[in-house]
Design an enzyme around this catalytic site. Sequence first.
Site, mmCIF file in Angstrom:
data_model
loop_
_atom_site.group_PDB
_atom_site.id
_atom_site.type_symbol
_atom_site.label_atom_id
_atom_site.label_comp_id
_atom_site.label_asym_id
_atom_site.label_seq_id
_atom_site.Cartn_x
_atom_site.Cartn_y
_atom_site.Cartn_z
ATOM 1 N N PRO A 1 0.803 -1.227 0.000
ATOM 2 C CA PRO A 1 0.000 0.000 0.000
ATOM 3 C C PRO A 1 0.841 1.285 0.000
ATOM 4 C CG PRO A 1 -0.902 -1.566 1.565
ATOM 5 C CD PRO A 1 0.416 -2.126 1.089
ATOM 6 N N ASP A 2 2.069 1.213 0.487
ATOM 7 C CA ASP A 2 2.918 2.408 0.552
ATOM 8 C C ASP A 2 3.563 2.742 -0.783
ATOM 9 O OD1 ASP A 2 2.333 2.415 3.237
ATOM 10 O OD2 ASP A 2 4.364 1.932 3.905
ATOM 11 N N THR A 3 4.055 1.738 -1.501
ATOM 12 C CA THR A 3 4.883 2.031 -2.683
ATOM 13 C C THR A 3 4.588 1.198 -3.922
ATOM 14 O OG1 THR A 3 6.615 0.456 -2.054
ATOM 15 C CG2 THR A 3 6.811 2.710 -1.176
ATOM 16 N N GLU B 1 9.180 -11.488 5.882
ATOM 17 C CA GLU B 1 10.051 -11.564 4.707
ATOM 18 C C GLU B 1 11.439 -11.058 5.064
ATOM 19 O OE1 GLU B 1 8.740 -9.592 1.162
ATOM 20 O OE2 GLU B 1 6.822 -10.641 1.151
ATOM 21 N N GLY C 1 -1.341 -12.183 9.288
ATOM 22 C CA GLY C 1 -1.122 -13.347 10.126
ATOM 23 C C GLY C 1 -0.739 -14.615 9.387
#
Length: 134
Positions: free
Chosen positions: A33-35, A98, A64
């Site tokens: 959503p940010d980039t 990750e 989750g």
Amino acid sequence: MERKGAWSPDPAAGDDGEPPGAEFEVFLNFRGPDTRNSFTDCLYHALDRAGVRVFRDEEEIPKGEEIGRELRRAIDNSEVYVTVFSRDYASSAWCLRELARIAKRSRGPSGKVIFPIFFDVGAQDVKLRTGLYD
């Protein structure tokens, strides 16, 4: 998930047609959503145009959930990692999972490199855990 390969089979490749070495040259780690539709998209396309084999996860991962087998394989089979730290990166448990696997691979015998990019945050925000990274 979008997996882009800019290689073609060559005689040095194995019998299965896979290129020798890593499956991906670059693994992009970022908070969607940010980039996703801005910086990371531009970075991905620039690398792809340059012929770099890039892994970019296109799916939104439910909160989750564990890292899937394909994603683990992509992390494990990438030469370098590019992590895009953004304002809400640390709020994503998935991004942090990750990153943990990426960090593990960078400390292993292969010593893979992590290239951090600070998008709309400073390195000090991440390093010192300022209000953005508490």
